[in-house]
Design a protein around this motif. Structure first.
Motif, PDB file in Angstrom:
ATOM      1  N   PRO A   1      34.187 -20.393  25.892  1.00 58.86           N
ATOM      2  CA  PRO A   1      34.581 -20.732  27.268  1.00 58.86           C
ATOM      3  C   PRO A   1      35.007 -22.184  27.405  1.00 58.86           C
ATOM      4  O   PRO A   1      34.637 -23.042  26.587  1.00 58.86           O
ATOM      5  N   ASP A   2      35.770 -22.453  28.440  1.00 56.38           N
ATOM      6  CA  ASP A   2      36.194 -23.827  28.713  1.00 56.38           C
ATOM      7  C   ASP A   2      34.999 -24.747  28.960  1.00 56.38           C
ATOM      8  O   ASP A   2      35.079 -25.954  28.732  1.00 56.38           O
ATOM      9  N   GLU A   3      33.890 -24.170  29.419  1.00 61.97           N
ATOM     10  CA  GLU A   3      32.707 -24.977  29.740  1.00 61.97           C
ATOM     11  C   GLU A   3      31.933 -25.426  28.500  1.00 61.97           C
ATOM     12  O   GLU A   3      31.030 -26.263  28.610  1.00 61.97           O
TER      13      GLU A   3
ATOM     14  N   ARG B   1      26.285 -16.341  31.946  1.00 59.39           N
ATOM     15  CA  ARG B   1      27.280 -15.328  32.290  1.00 59.39           C
ATOM     16  C   ARG B   1      27.595 -14.432  31.088  1.00 59.39           C
ATOM     17  O   ARG B   1      27.739 -13.211  31.224  1.00 59.39           O
ATOM     18  N   ARG B   2      27.703 -15.046  29.911  1.00 61.97           N
ATOM     19  CA  ARG B   2      27.975 -14.267  28.696  1.00 61.97           C
ATOM     20  C   ARG B   2      26.822 -13.298  28.414  1.00 61.97           C
ATOM     21  O   ARG B   2      27.056 -12.152  28.000  1.00 61.97           O
TER      22      ARG B   2
ATOM     23  N   TRP C   1      28.220 -24.289  21.111  1.00 61.48           N
ATOM     24  CA  TRP C   1      28.312 -22.953  21.695  1.00 61.48           C
ATOM     25  C   TRP C   1      27.910 -21.873  20.688  1.00 61.48           C
ATOM     26  O   TRP C   1      27.159 -20.939  21.023  1.00 61.48           O
TER      27      TRP C   1
ATOM     28  N   SER D   1      38.643 -22.592  18.295  1.00 65.56           N
ATOM     29  CA  SER D   1      38.610 -21.308  18.985  1.00 65.56           C
ATOM     30  C   SER D   1      39.745 -20.405  18.513  1.00 65.56           C
ATOM     31  O   SER D   1      39.546 -19.210  18.245  1.00 65.56           O
TER      32      SER D   1
ATOM     33  N   GLN E   1      27.750 -25.608  30.492  1.00 63.60           N
ATOM     34  CA  GLN E   1      27.694 -24.768  29.296  1.00 63.60           C
ATOM     35  C   GLN E   1      26.597 -23.723  29.424  1.00 63.60           C
ATOM     36  O   GLN E   1      26.776 -22.554  29.047  1.00 63.60           O
TER      37      GLN E   1
ATOM     38  N   ALA F   1      27.760 -20.976  31.670  1.00 61.40           N
ATOM     39  CA  ALA F   1      28.657 -20.070  30.953  1.00 61.40           C
ATOM     40  C   ALA F   1      27.880 -19.151  30.012  1.00 61.40           C
ATOM     41  O   ALA F   1      28.212 -17.972  29.853  1.00 61.40           O
TER      42      ALA F   1
END
Length: 329
Positions: A187-189, A264-265, A196, A78, A258, A261
C-alpha cells in the motif's frame, strides 16, 4: 528436498560502481536454481548499460517495468515483487545493488524457509539474517549489522516493537509465494517495503532469523538507507539533528498510517485475531490527546529497542497533531 527456483528481486538506481560485483556474487551461490528480476529506476549513470551487458554475457536476467520511469524505492520493489508473484517462482530474495552476498546465502535461507514450511504448510513465511558492515572497498566496519545498529530479532510479542521500529532489513529477506500473495500490493501507506513485508510475515504467518552475516552490507556516500551506529545518534559531529528529527517525526507518523493499512489488509483476508485489535489501537493513536497516547502506549507495551529510541518515539508521539485538531483546522 528439491531445489526450487528462487527469483532475486534487484532494485537499481545509480548503482554503476558496485553493480557488477553484486550480480557476480549471485553466480557464486551454492544454490544455483535462481533467476534475476531487475528494475532500473531511471538511473542517470551506466547502471542500465552494465545490466544489459551482463544479460548478454550471463543470461538469467529479466527486466521489469522499464517504461514506468522513476518510482522511488518502495514502488520499485513493489513492481519487482508483483512481477515475481506473476511468475512461476516459489521464493523471492530481495537484493540491494551495492552489497556482496556470501556464497551460501541462498542455500542457508532456503533451508530455514523449508524447515518452517514443513512445520506450517501453506503458511506465509519470511526469513532474514544478519550482515557484515563493510566500507566501499569491502573492508570490515562491524561484524554484525544488528549489533552495530543496536537492534535484534523479536520472537515474543514482536508487534510491540515492529509497529514502531523495523528490525528486518530488505536486502536480507527471503519470502515464499504465500506471503507475496497476501502482502501485495504494497500500500501507499507503507513506510518501507521491507517493514511492510515484516509486518505481514508476523501477522499472517511465520518469520525466522538466521543469526549470522550472510552478506557484506556496503557503506558509501550514496546509500539510500545506511547502517548507523546507535552511539552516533548522540554525536553532534555525526548527526544533523534537524534532519534526524524531521525524518523520525515523519517515520512515526507514517507508522500509524502503515498500521491502519495493515488492519485493513487483515480484514480483507478475514484475519480477526487479537493482533487486529492491537494494531487498530495503535492506528487510532492520533484520535487521542498526548496524555492518553502515553497511557495507551504503556498499556499496549509498545516499545523500541533502546532507551534512547523509546524516548524519541514517546516524544514524537506526544508532539503529533491529533486527528481532531486537524479536522478543527
Amino acid at each position: 528436498m528439491d531445489d526450487p527456483k528462487i527469483s532475486i528481486a534487484l532494485g537499481v538506481y545509480n548503482g554503476a560502481p558496485f553493480l557488477e560485483q553484486q550480480v557476480n556474487s549471485y553466480f557464486s551461490q551454492h544454490h544455483s536454481q535462481w533467476d534475476l528480476l531487475v528494475r532500473d529506476d531511471h538511473s542517470q549513470d551506466d547502471s542500465l548499460k552494465i545490466l544489459k551487458c551482463l544479460t548478454v554475457k550471463e543470461g538469467q536476467i529479466s527486466f521489469v517495468g522499464e517504461c514506468a520511469g522513476n518510482q522511488g524505492v518502495n514502488r520499485n520493489f513493489s513492481l519487482l515483487l508483483e512481477s515475481a508473484r506473476d511468475s512461476s517462482c516459489e521464493y523471492v530474495a530481495l537484493s540491494d545493488q551495492d552489497d556482496v552476498w556470501e556464497d551460501h546465502k541462498l542455500q542457508e535461507q532456503l533451508t530455514a524457509m523449508q524447515q518452517l514450511e514443513s512445520q506450517y504448510p501453506d503458511t506465509p513465511v519470511l526469513v532474514h539474517s544478519d550482515m557484515q558492515v563493510v566500507n566501499e572497498v569491502l573492508e570490515p566496519i562491524a561484524p554484525s549489522y544488528m549489533r552495530y545498529q543496536g537492534i535484534r530479532h523479536v520472537t515474543e510479542d514482536p508487534l510491540q516493537v515492529l509497529l514502531v521500529q523495523n528490525y528486518v532489513t530488505g536486502c536480507t529477506i527471503l519470502v515464499n509465494r504465500r506471503l507475496l500473495e497476501i502482502a501485495l500490493p504494497i500500500p501507499d501507506e507503507a513506510v518501507l517495503h521491507d517493514w511492510w513485508l515484516a509486518l505481514c510475515g508476523t501477522v499472517f504467518g511465520k518469520t525466522a532469523y538466521i543469526d549470522k552475516p550472510l552478506l557484506k552490507y556496503r557503506q558509501h556516500g550514496n546509500n539510500v538507507v545506511g547502517a548507523k551506529n546507535i552511539l552516533n545518534l548522540i554525536n553532534p559531529f555525526k548527526t544533523n539533528y534537524l534532519q534526524f528529527w524531521q525524518e523520525g517525526q515523519s517515520r512515526i507518523s507514517g507508522s500509524i498510517q502503515q498500521a491502519l493499512a495493515l488492519s485493513r489488509r487483515m480484514q480483507e483476508h478475514g484475519c480477526r485475531s487479537q493482533d487486529l485489535e492491537f494494531i487498530e489501537s495503535y492506528a487510532r493513536l492520533r484520535e487521542l490527546s498526548p496524555v492518553q497516547r502515553m497511557k495507551k502506549i504503556k498499556r499496549l507495551g509498545i516499545h523500541a529497542q533502546s532507551n534512547l529510541r523509546q524516548l524519541l518515539i514517546l516524544t514524537r508521539l506526544w508532539m503529533l497533531p491529533s486527528s481532531q485538531a486537524k479536522k478543527a483546522g
